[in-house]
Structures are given as C-alpha cells and as structure tokens.
Design a protein around this motif. Sequence first.
Motif, PDB file in Angstrom:
ATOM      1  N   ARG A   1     -13.332   0.145  -1.948  1.00 51.82           N
ATOM      2  CA  ARG A   1     -12.843   1.657  -1.813  1.00 51.82           C
ATOM      3  C   ARG A   1     -12.346   1.985  -0.426  1.00 51.82           C
ATOM      4  O   ARG A   1     -11.134   2.497  -0.127  1.00 51.82           O
ATOM      5  CB  ARG A   1     -13.863   2.676  -2.287  1.00 51.82           C
TER       6      ARG A   1
ATOM      7  N   ILE B   1      -8.990   0.308   0.272  1.00 50.57           N
ATOM      8  CA  ILE B   1      -8.039   0.821  -0.424  1.00 50.57           C
ATOM      9  C   ILE B   1      -7.488   2.294   0.086  1.00 50.57           C
ATOM     10  O   ILE B   1      -6.298   2.419   0.222  1.00 50.57           O
ATOM     11  CB  ILE B   1      -8.210   0.971  -1.944  1.00 50.57           C
ATOM     12  N   ASP B   2      -8.580   2.955   0.469  1.00 54.21           N
ATOM     13  CA  ASP B   2      -8.466   4.278   0.962  1.00 54.21           C
ATOM     14  C   ASP B   2      -7.488   4.163   2.315  1.00 54.21           C
ATOM     15  O   ASP B   2      -6.562   4.885   2.527  1.00 54.21           O
ATOM     16  CB  ASP B   2      -9.554   5.194   1.215  1.00 54.21           C
TER      17      ASP B   2
ATOM     18  N   LEU C   1      -3.827   3.396   1.140  1.00 49.84           N
ATOM     19  CA  LEU C   1      -3.241   4.588   0.637  1.00 49.84           C
ATOM     20  C   LEU C   1      -3.047   5.335   1.725  1.00 49.84           C
ATOM     21  O   LEU C   1      -1.662   5.934   1.779  1.00 49.84           O
ATOM     22  CB  LEU C   1      -4.358   5.368  -0.222  1.00 49.84           C
TER      23      LEU C   1
ATOM     24  N   ASN D   1       0.159   5.026  -0.889  1.00 49.50           N
ATOM     25  CA  ASN D   1      -0.010   6.343  -1.804  1.00 49.50           C
ATOM     26  C   ASN D   1       1.590   6.567  -2.178  1.00 49.50           C
ATOM     27  O   ASN D   1       1.878   7.372  -3.128  1.00 49.50           O
ATOM     28  CB  ASN D   1      -0.453   7.489  -1.204  1.00 49.50           C
TER      29      ASN D   1
ATOM     30  N   HIS E   1     -11.729  -4.333 -10.917  1.00 43.15           N
ATOM     31  CA  HIS E   1     -11.046  -3.213 -10.232  1.00 43.15           C
ATOM     32  C   HIS E   1      -9.876  -2.589 -10.858  1.00 43.15           C
ATOM     33  O   HIS E   1      -9.203  -1.422 -10.514  1.00 43.15           O
ATOM     34  CB  HIS E   1     -11.292  -3.287  -8.774  1.00 43.15           C
TER      35      HIS E   1
ATOM     36  N   ASN F   1      -9.151   1.262 -12.011  1.00 38.62           N
ATOM     37  CA  ASN F   1      -9.513   2.084 -10.918  1.00 38.62           C
ATOM     38  C   ASN F   1      -8.313   2.086  -9.959  1.00 38.62           C
ATOM     39  O   ASN F   1      -7.886   3.107  -9.484  1.00 38.62           O
ATOM     40  CB  ASN F   1     -10.664   1.617 -10.096  1.00 38.62           C
ATOM     41  N   PHE F   2      -7.873   0.815  -9.632  1.00 37.28           N
ATOM     42  CA  PHE F   2      -6.609   0.681  -8.799  1.00 37.28           C
ATOM     43  C   PHE F   2      -5.501   1.422  -9.347  1.00 37.28           C
ATOM     44  O   PHE F   2      -4.806   2.232  -8.675  1.00 37.28           O
ATOM     45  CB  PHE F   2      -6.328  -0.933  -8.657  1.00 37.28           C
TER      46      PHE F   2
ATOM     47  N   ASN G   1      -5.446   4.091 -11.234  1.00 37.74           N
ATOM     48  CA  ASN G   1      -5.661   5.365 -10.968  1.00 37.74           C
ATOM     49  C   ASN G   1      -5.438   5.927  -9.623  1.00 37.74           C
ATOM     50  O   ASN G   1      -5.193   7.305  -9.562  1.00 37.74           O
ATOM     51  CB  ASN G   1      -7.525   5.806 -11.470  1.00 37.74           C
ATOM     52  N   LEU G   2      -5.683   5.135  -8.739  1.00 33.61           N
ATOM     53  CA  LEU G   2      -5.420   5.759  -7.451  1.00 33.61           C
ATOM     54  C   LEU G   2      -3.882   5.787  -6.812  1.00 33.61           C
ATOM     55  O   LEU G   2      -3.619   6.375  -5.521  1.00 33.61           O
ATOM     56  CB  LEU G   2      -6.317   4.871  -6.608  1.00 33.61           C
TER      57      LEU G   2
END
Length: 391
Positions: free
Chosen positions: A153, A156-157, A160, A165, A185, A188-189, A191-192
């Motif tokens: 996470r 990934i953040d 983003l 993003n 994952h 979840n990926f 959804n982000l």
Amino acid sequence: MFSANSRAWIHPLLCLIFSLVSLDVDGGPVPMTILQSAVAKGAVCLDGSPPAYHFSPGFGSGVNNWLVHMEGGGWCRNVEECVERKGNFRGSSKYMKPLSFSGILGDNQKANPDFYNWNRIKIRYCDGSSFTGDVEAVNPATNLHYRGGRVWRAIIDDLLAKGMNRAQNALLSGCSAGGLASILHCDNFRNLLPASAKVKCFSDAGYFIDAKDISGADSIKSFFTNVVNLHGSAKNLPSSCTSRLPQSMCFFPQHVVPTMRTPLFILNAAYDAWQIRNILAPSSADSGKAWTECKLDIKRCSSSQLQTLQGYRSQFLQALPASSSTGMFILSCHAHCQSGDQTTWQAADSPVIDKTRIAQAVGDWYYGRSAVRKIDCPYPCNSSCRNIDNE
C-alpha cells in the motif's frame, strides 16, 4: 521438506535470472527508489529496512498508462526461514542490486509493442508473504517485521502521488509469488484508481493450485496455512473469499478468482517447474528420491512419472476459472515465469500456442483486440517449448 535452509521455496536461480540479469534489449539499469517515508508507516521489509521499487517513466502515448509489476521469490512460513531471508535481498533492501527491465517491462517497441512506453514499475519483494502480511508486534530477539501488506500500500500510494491517480490504463502484474500477489491485490488496485481507467491484472506463474502431493499429503496447503498465520495475512486477503472459506484457503487463486470483479489474465505452464518440484513431488513425499531427475528435467521422467504429470496437468486445468472473460495462455512447457525475459515474452524462438506468442496474447486481451483463452496440448506436443523446458 520445507527446512529453513531449503532453497526450493525461493527458487533463487530463476529470480536472479529475471531480476538481475534479464536479457536487456531495452537499456541499462533502472534507478531504484528507496521509499524512506514508508518506515514511519511501519511499511518495511522483514529486517525493518525501507521498501524499494524501480520506476521507468512513460513517454509519448503511454504517459498516462501504468504497468506495476511485483517481483517474485517464494515465501517464508516460519521464523527460521524468515530470518534467513532477512540476510539477503529477499528480506532487506540493503542487499538489493540494480536491475534492468526486459520482457513485459522493456522499453523497446518491437520487443514489447503494447507496453513499451508505459510508466513501468517493478516492486521489489522483501516480505515473504506475497505482500499480504501485517503484524504490529516485533520480537526484539529476531527483529522480524511481517508487513508485506503495508509495503504494497505504501508503494502504491507513492505511485498514485506521482501521477498514477490520473491513469487512463493500468495493469497490475507479477511473477510467481508476485503473480499470486497480483491476484490477491487485484480488486483493491482497481478501487484505488480512477473509475474511468481501464484496469486489469496479469498473473505470470502465480496460479498455485490446491493439490495433494505424490504421497497423498496436503503439503502446499499446510505450507500456505503457516505463511498466512505467521504473517497475519488474513486481513489483506480478498474478503469475497475469506467470507466464504477458511482464511488460508484464500491464498490459493482457484478460490479467489471466481469472485474477482477485475479482469484477469493467467499465464502459466501446465507443468509449472516450481509446482512440480514443490507441490506435486516435494522432498518430504519423495524420501527415496525417485523424482529427483524427473523434477529437474522432464525428459528424464519415467513413463509412470509422466502419467502422474499428466494427471497434475488435468488437476491444474480443472482449477482454472470457467468464465470466458478470464484471459489464459496455458503452455505445456516445463518452465516457471515467462513474462520478465525477452526470450520468452517475444522473440523469434519464443514459445507459442496456435502461432501466437505470449506478448501478443496479453496485448490482444488487454486492449480487447480478441478474446484470448489458449490452452496448449499435452506434453510433449509443443516443440516451441524446447528453449525453456527445465529452466
């Protein structure tokens, strides 16, 4: 079978080949980002060092497209195995070396026509849990940090914030333990990322099946149960699976994929070299070492062993999702991981099914140029496997 000193679960030769000395038709080493900011979040490698990734920026028409690839490298299921990993690049960023991108990560248009100009990221693997662990407590005697889910996470953040993003297209991929992580994952990926983005997932050699070994024991099920329990993985496994089945069962793709919402492509060998050595015929089930030569070279298998391998192929095919929306490329090679090296991804003598190479199959599926669900004939029918069998 699964001793702390066993390298079978880490398959270092393959991982070193794909991670450090990949055939590089695309350029030199890709810079490594050490994510120091992740430490404050407790998102660290097994030894407490910060996580890392390699990032090659996109260009031209690919500037808003993102390919995130997760490195493989087995798992550690007990303290002894995790302590061992802590002393190398499988458990610490302190030991990681520069690497070059090739195959699906390459930037050569001819060699990688569909993804060459995307933002391409390789997340280094240093947690031993397919990026699922999350245990707060740290025993000072071992200083082991089970934080793979936090590592994923945090990276990934960071991506983003660096522009993912605004992604228009994205693909979450991985090889082996990383291929399993791309499944675990995947939703979840999705959804982000922006709702307007085309997001899909790709698992290379990560479809480990729930099968008994040659002695009739549930060796792999026991192993995965220990991994999940040690790393506190349950909270990062798909709830669509854990709400129905025991948590450790949700480390097996066949129990997760049927309830996934995000499109998935499965690239796997039906006679996956790692699975044959460690799921079907682990050393604990082969005390007489009758399978030693067969596991290393499929051409040395006896007729009865080949019959057993054909039975394993049948189990593997039965464990695949029935949905026609899932892309597939199931080769009859005796190999493991095929997307990270140019020789297997797309080259003149790369393996094929119906005259289609892996790179074309994945690209056709991602862009919707055609439905791809290719399952090879049984061994030894595919002569294009000759260059990769037994690697």
